[in-house]
Design a protein around this motif. Structure first.
Motif, PDB file in Angstrom:
ATOM      1  N   GLY A  39       0.826  -1.201   0.000  1.00 50.55           N
ATOM      2  CA  GLY A  39       0.000   0.000   0.000  1.00 50.55           C
ATOM      3  C   GLY A  39       0.854   1.241   0.000  1.00 50.55           C
ATOM      4  O   GLY A  39       2.048   1.182   0.296  1.00 50.55           O
ATOM      5  N   PRO A  40       0.262   2.379  -0.313  1.00 54.05           N
ATOM      6  CA  PRO A  40       1.049   3.618  -0.337  1.00 54.05           C
ATOM      7  C   PRO A  40       1.403   4.082   1.079  1.00 54.05           C
ATOM      8  O   PRO A  40       0.896   3.539   2.054  1.00 54.05           O
ATOM      9  N   SER A  41       2.216   5.104   1.118  1.00 52.24           N
ATOM     10  CA  SER A  41       2.600   5.683   2.421  1.00 52.24           C
ATOM     11  C   SER A  41       1.353   6.144   3.167  1.00 52.24           C
ATOM     12  O   SER A  41       0.456   6.746   2.555  1.00 52.24           O
ATOM     13  N   THR A 175      19.140  -2.606  -6.075  1.00 53.21           N
ATOM     14  CA  THR A 175      18.468  -3.746  -6.695  1.00 53.21           C
ATOM     15  C   THR A 175      19.176  -5.067  -6.371  1.00 53.21           C
ATOM     16  O   THR A 175      18.527  -6.064  -5.997  1.00 53.21           O
ATOM     17  N   LYS A 176      20.485  -5.050  -6.471  1.00 58.08           N
ATOM     18  CA  LYS A 176      21.243  -6.287  -6.250  1.00 58.08           C
ATOM     19  C   LYS A 176      21.022  -6.799  -4.813  1.00 58.08           C
ATOM     20  O   LYS A 176      20.738  -7.982  -4.588  1.00 58.08           O
ATOM     21  N   ASP A 201       7.460  -2.017  -2.848  1.00 59.85           N
ATOM     22  CA  ASP A 201       8.484  -2.265  -3.858  1.00 59.85           C
ATOM     23  C   ASP A 201       8.038  -3.452  -4.730  1.00 59.85           C
ATOM     24  O   ASP A 201       7.883  -4.569  -4.223  1.00 59.85           O
ATOM     25  N   PRO A 202       7.833  -3.225  -6.047  1.00 61.74           N
ATOM     26  CA  PRO A 202       7.381  -4.328  -6.924  1.00 61.74           C
ATOM     27  C   PRO A 202       8.314  -5.539  -6.864  1.00 61.74           C
ATOM     28  O   PRO A 202       7.852  -6.676  -6.977  1.00 61.74           O
ATOM     29  N   LEU A 203       9.588  -5.266  -6.644  1.00 63.83           N
ATOM     30  CA  LEU A 203      10.557  -6.359  -6.570  1.00 63.83           C
ATOM     31  C   LEU A 203      10.178  -7.347  -5.464  1.00 63.83           C
ATOM     32  O   LEU A 203      10.441  -8.540  -5.543  1.00 63.83           O
ATOM     33  N   VAL A 204       9.502  -6.817  -4.458  1.00 63.53           N
ATOM     34  CA  VAL A 204       9.087  -7.669  -3.344  1.00 63.53           C
ATOM     35  C   VAL A 204       7.723  -8.300  -3.634  1.00 63.53           C
ATOM     36  O   VAL A 204       7.586  -9.519  -3.678  1.00 63.53           O
ATOM     37  N   PHE A 205       6.696  -7.442  -3.874  1.00 61.33           N
ATOM     38  CA  PHE A 205       5.351  -8.039  -3.962  1.00 61.33           C
ATOM     39  C   PHE A 205       5.091  -8.785  -5.276  1.00 61.33           C
ATOM     40  O   PHE A 205       4.153  -9.552  -5.370  1.00 61.33           O
ATOM     41  N   GLU A 206       5.975  -8.565  -6.265  1.00 62.50           N
ATOM     42  CA  GLU A 206       5.803  -9.330  -7.504  1.00 62.50           C
ATOM     43  C   GLU A 206       6.675 -10.580  -7.523  1.00 62.50           C
ATOM     44  O   GLU A 206       6.685 -11.334  -8.507  1.00 62.50           O
ATOM     45  N   SER A 207       7.410 -10.793  -6.473  1.00 59.10           N
ATOM     46  CA  SER A 207       8.307 -11.954  -6.393  1.00 59.10           C
ATOM     47  C   SER A 207       7.499 -13.255  -6.389  1.00 59.10           C
ATOM     48  O   SER A 207       6.408 -13.332  -5.803  1.00 59.10           O
ATOM     49  N   SER A 208       8.056 -14.257  -7.012  1.00 63.51           N
ATOM     50  CA  SER A 208       7.343 -15.535  -7.149  1.00 63.51           C
ATOM     51  C   SER A 208       7.181 -16.261  -5.820  1.00 63.51           C
ATOM     52  O   SER A 208       6.297 -17.107  -5.672  1.00 63.51           O
TER      53      SER A 208
END
Lengths: 226, 418
Positions: A39-41, A175-176, A201-208
């Motif tokens: 969710g947003p801030s 990112t790394k 962070d999409p990197l988190v919630f879009e993670s498989s």
């Protein structure tokens, strides 16, 4: 399993600055799963996470942990549950400056009075697993951002908690390092731990590896993602 | 039990590392705290010892001193009154005294001139007083004091034309045995007296500015007739009747003022006791400084300390663990400061002769006595000092910590920067 029933949280209640952070939240978080609160801030993610983790009490509603009602427990019991059940990874590493990485990692175990030698072995093993054993004697202010984050993860695991709580863990990572962090989360999942993360962070919630994403907006859970 | 011990060890270890992490702040705090304790303890040791010393000396002073008062001021005492005093029931002996002050313009100092008791009779005949006249002793078994003379003449013979000086005068005037000391008499004539000896340095507290002189020379110097003395001392048969005898004296001689030993001791007490006089002034100043210091500590919990408490609580420390840690922190600082301050004060007062306070507290304007105080330490006063410093400081440390430690641990989650 963690159950939240009609949970409300109001800050500065009764004051002109009264602010409702959570409004009638009903949520069930299953064991051995990775759940992301998205969710947003200002949407109430951190507030919800702190209530789930026994760090603060709801203004109204109930929280059950493994079927046990914990909302009305005295502070001592809540602390005990928090210490033994939850491991915390904060947005900032929140390490205590001036003492070594090893001492920081062992801090949550001090109130349990565990034997020093045994505790030290456990802490060193944790540091070795995250490749920072060589920094054990260093002061935390000498660590890089990624090293500090890993040290805080080892600290979260020192009491072998069943549930890992992570509040915006990748907010200050590149990112790394964020991918590296998600690998660690995958390892927790493989070990059968429950992981609850707040993130936008999409990197988190879009993670498989994420089993469930809970969307929050204005202190409420959205049925459908925006 | 083992777990509990281990937990305490962890908390104490963490406390010590906490203190060392804020070295500059904590050492500064420790230094200031030690200084306050040092000031208080030095004043306490000094005044208590000087009072004790004075009371030991006064213990052997006469039970009653009788002075003649004219218009509220001390006047010469007529020798004819002595017979009246002797007739009062309960009076064992009456002895006259001759003493006074002499201002020496050369060194701007005031001397006390005294005719030793054996010389003080009114016959005018001076008998040499070859040995100590007053011996200080204490009932508490202070062996060293039993043999400590107040006026030690060291075999020097006091005869007309000679005098015996106190050490302070000898130092100030840079004179010694067989030197001559000129005095300007009441009529403007010069009286040259030879120094027959100096008083023992052990008795300097009372004898620094003292000159022992024969009655004959005393009268010549001040122009006092044989019919008068300075005052008289009265010995009483039964010590419990002192007040009764004093009231009889007041009745028999309405213009006389009897002063009992108890009254003199009480005056010393009110000057030097911790509840009064000098002590209360210094004590109040130091306590005020301490209160400001403790208040500052109480209200000033830094953001860093608050953050640290938040982290500790978030990672699973109980409020009581945090308070315990901070209690140890306060206790380590205050106990270290207390013991260091007290030990330094002890060394300062009893080994360095109170170099810091000497000019202010010993009270001699030009003639500083050069003496070593016998160490007297009063447990009651030390306890008072302990409760005035260690306890409030520790409480002052705990209160803000308690307030900070009872906040929800989720505050740690909301720290977004250092």
């Amino acid at each position: 399993m963690i159950e939240l029933m009609n949970v409300k949280k109001v800050f500065n209640a009764g004051n002109p600055s009264e602010f409702p952070a959570l409004n009638s939240v009903n949520l069930t978080i299953e064991e051995n799963r990775v759940t992301v609160l998205k969710g947003p801030s200002g949407s109430g993610k951190t507030t919800l996470l702190s209530i789930v983790a026994c760090m603060s009490r709801p203004s109204a509603g109930r929280v059950k942990l493994k079927g046990r009602e914990i909302t009305s427990l005295p502070e001592r019991f809540l602390t005990d549950i928090r210490r033994k059940t939850f491991g915390f990874i904060f947005q900032q590493p929140n390490l205590i400056k001036g003492i070594s990485v090893l001492d920081n990692v062992m801090l949550p175990a001090y109130p349990l009075g565990e034997q020093r030698l045994h505790l030290k072995v456990k802490a060193m093993k944790g540091l070795a697993e995250l490749n920072i054993a060589n920094k054990a004697a260093s002061k935390v202010e000498w660590l890089s951002g990624g090293e500090a984050q890993r040290a805080s993860i080892v600290r979260a695991l020192i009491n072998d908690p069943h549930i890992i709580i992570a509040d915006e863990p990748t907010a200050h990572l590149d990112t790394k390092l964020s991918y590296r962090f998600m690998e660690i989360i995958e390892k927790f999942k493989a070990e059968g731990k429950t992981v609850i993360i707040t993130s936008h962070d999409p990197l988190v919630f879009e993670s498989s590896m994420v089993d469930r994403v809970v969307n929050l907006r204005d202190g409420r859970i959205e049925d459908k993602p925006a | 039990m083992r777990q509990w011990i281990e937990k305490q060890r962890y908390i104490i270890d963490f406390t010590i590392s906490s203190l060392l992490r804020r070295k500059v702040k904590n050492f500064g705090l420790l230094a200031l705290y030690t200084l306050i304790v040092f000031m208080l303890a030095s004043t306490m040791f000094f005044t208590y010892s000087i009072k004790k010393e004075a009371s030991l000396i006064l213990k052997d002073t006469p039970e009653i001193i009788v002075q003649k008062i004219v218009a509220g001021r001390h006047d010469l005492f007529p020798v004819s009154y002595i017979d009246t005093l002797k007739k009062i029931r309960g009076v064992a002996a009456v002895e006259s005294r001759l003493w006074g002050y002499y201002y020496d313009g050369l060194v701007s100092a005031n001397y006390t001139l005294l005719v030793p008791p054996a010389n003080g009779d009114t016959s005018g005949k001076s008998r040499p007083s070859a040995k100590t006249t007053v011996v200080v002793s204490e009932s508490g078994g202070q062996q060293a004091d039993k043999s400590k003379p107040l006026f030690e003449l060291g075999g020097a013979v006091l005869e007309p034309g000679t005098l015996i000086t106190g050490n302070g005068i000898a130092r100030l005037r840079d004179i010694g045995k067989d030197d001559y000391m000129p005095f300007r008499a009441f009529d403007g004539s010069v009286l040259n007296l030879r120094i027959a000896g100096a008083l023992s340095s052990q008795s300097e507290l009372v004898s620094s500015d003292l000159l022992l002189i024969t009655a004959e020379d005393f009268r010549k110097l001040f122009g006092i007739d044989n019919r008068y003395v300075t005052d008289v001392t009265v010995a009483v048969n039964n010590p419990s009747e002192v007040e009764m005898v004093a009231s009889k004296i007041r009745k028999a001689l309405p213009e006389a003022r009897p002063i009992s030993r108890v009254e003199i001791l009480r005056t010393y007490d009110s000057i030097f006791n911790w509840r009064g006089g000098m002590m209360i002034v210094i004590f109040s100043a130091a306590v005020l400084a301490f209160v400001i210091f403790a208040w500052d500590k109480a209200s000033g919990l830094s953001a860093g300390e608050r953050r640290e408490i938040g982290i500790l609580k978030a990672v699973g420390w109980e409020t009581s663990d945090v308070i315990q840690m901070k209690f140890w922190e306060g206790a380590v600082v205050s106990l270290t400061a207390f013991f260091t301050g007290v030990i330094l004060a002890y060394v300062h007062v009893f080994f360095t002769g109170s170099i810091v306070f000497e000019p202010a507290l010993k009270g001699w304007s030009s003639l500083y006595p050069n003496f070593e105080l016998t160490p007297f330490v009063n447990l009651e006063q030390l306890t008072t000092l302990f409760f005035l410093t260690v306890v409030p400081y520790t409480v002052a440390t705990i209160v803000p910590i308690w307030r900070a430690a009872t906040i929800d641990p989720d505050s740690a989650m909301r720290f977004t920067g250092e």
